[in-house]
Design a protein around this motif. Sequence first.
Motif, PDB file in Angstrom:
ATOM      1  N   UNK A 109       0.833  -1.206   0.000  1.00 16.74           N
ATOM      2  CA  UNK A 109       0.000   0.000   0.000  1.00 16.74           C
ATOM      3  C   UNK A 109       0.868   1.257   0.000  1.00 16.74           C
ATOM      4  N   UNK A 110       1.875   1.250   0.859  1.00 16.10           N
ATOM      5  CA  UNK A 110       2.744   2.425   1.013  1.00 16.10           C
ATOM      6  C   UNK A 110       3.535   2.694  -0.266  1.00 16.10           C
ATOM      7  N   UNK A 115       4.696   5.997  -4.862  1.00 19.33           N
ATOM      8  CA  UNK A 115       5.152   6.024  -6.254  1.00 19.33           C
ATOM      9  C   UNK A 115       4.202   6.833  -7.125  1.00 19.33           C
ATOM     10  N   UNK A 116       2.920   6.834  -6.769  1.00 26.24           N
ATOM     11  CA  UNK A 116       1.936   7.591  -7.546  1.00 26.24           C
ATOM     12  C   UNK A 116       2.218   9.082  -7.500  1.00 26.24           C
ATOM     13  N   UNK A 142      -4.079  11.892   1.161  1.00 25.61           N
ATOM     14  CA  UNK A 142      -5.472  12.026   0.721  1.00 25.61           C
ATOM     15  C   UNK A 142      -5.941  10.813  -0.063  1.00 25.61           C
ATOM     16  N   UNK A 143      -5.000  10.107  -0.712  1.00 28.85           N
ATOM     17  CA  UNK A 143      -5.363   9.024  -1.625  1.00 28.85           C
ATOM     18  C   UNK A 143      -4.968   7.645  -1.095  1.00 28.85           C
ATOM     19  N   UNK A 144      -4.763   7.533   0.201  1.00 30.88           N
ATOM     20  CA  UNK A 144      -4.278   6.278   0.772  1.00 30.88           C
ATOM     21  C   UNK A 144      -5.187   5.090   0.500  1.00 30.88           C
ATOM     22  N   UNK A 163       4.936  15.417 -12.541  1.00 32.88           N
ATOM     23  CA  UNK A 163       4.040  14.971 -11.469  1.00 32.88           C
ATOM     24  C   UNK A 163       2.620  15.466 -11.707  1.00 32.88           C
ATOM     25  N   UNK A 164       2.490  16.697 -12.210  1.00 28.70           N
ATOM     26  CA  UNK A 164       1.163  17.235 -12.515  1.00 28.70           C
ATOM     27  C   UNK A 164       0.452  16.357 -13.537  1.00 28.70           C
TER      28      UNK A 164
END
Length: 289
Positions: A109-110, A115-116, A142-144, A163-164
């Motif tokens: 998960x981490x 990486x995202x 926020x997206x965990x 990244x954007x």
Amino acid sequence: MLVVDKVSKSYKNVNVLNDVSFEVQAGEIVGLVGANGAGKSTLIKGILGLHNIDSGRITFCQDDNFTKNPDLLNDIGYLMDIELFDYLTAREHIHLMGLYEQVIYNQEDIQRVLSRVSLKDDKKKVKDYSYGMKQRLRLALAMLRPRKLLILDEPLLGLDIKTIQEFKKYLKEIAESGVSILLSSHQLSEIEDLIDRYLILSDGTIEQEVDGGKIAYRLTIKARPNQLIELLVAITKNEIEFQQEKDKENCLLVPSQEDLNKILKEIYSRDLEVQIEQMNIVNQLFLEK
């Protein structure tokens, strides 16, 4: 999904929000835009229950008491300019969030969420992060886990171009899966290919709702002053909708293809030269202010 109904909020007898109403449907990406001080952050904090509203109603998944329901709150991910802990790593922040949400995040998960947002799972402390790295960590938090609603306040601030682009691609993918997204930003050029619908907030009120894909036109006309005056008189007489750009008399902002065609007919009949640019209509609205 999310319904905001006639919400008002004041501080020291100053109205910050005034009868604000809108909805965000499942799978929709809604842009909340407005100048600094328009009430965007106050509205977001009101939705999240971080401060009380004076009047009105906010419901999420048809529950107007969702801020007191841990299960529903866990269905909302949010990004704001929150304080991070200087002496914790990214991994330790994620574990701390897990304790708050009563969820155990494993190694996979981490790695996935870091990486995202282009962060490394290393021992670097947040005190040594740049602003952009801190923003990426806030995005990761926020997206965990899978959410039904994401509320993102200036999510692209401080991010590099790569990244954007990756983050926008991810937002489009999760919206297609049914996740609702409310995104506040002043970087209109960065989000215009992402937004389904804009809410224009001005002085605490939703001034307009605009479809995200709606296109406007900017005309730069090469003409002598007397020719420009004659042209403006003609298009005004024919009730063609347009705005002159502030401080640039030879630049016209046109809201539709129909009005563009009418103006071009007048321009070409006078043998004038014109340069045409397409732009998102929300950019036009802000140029007018």
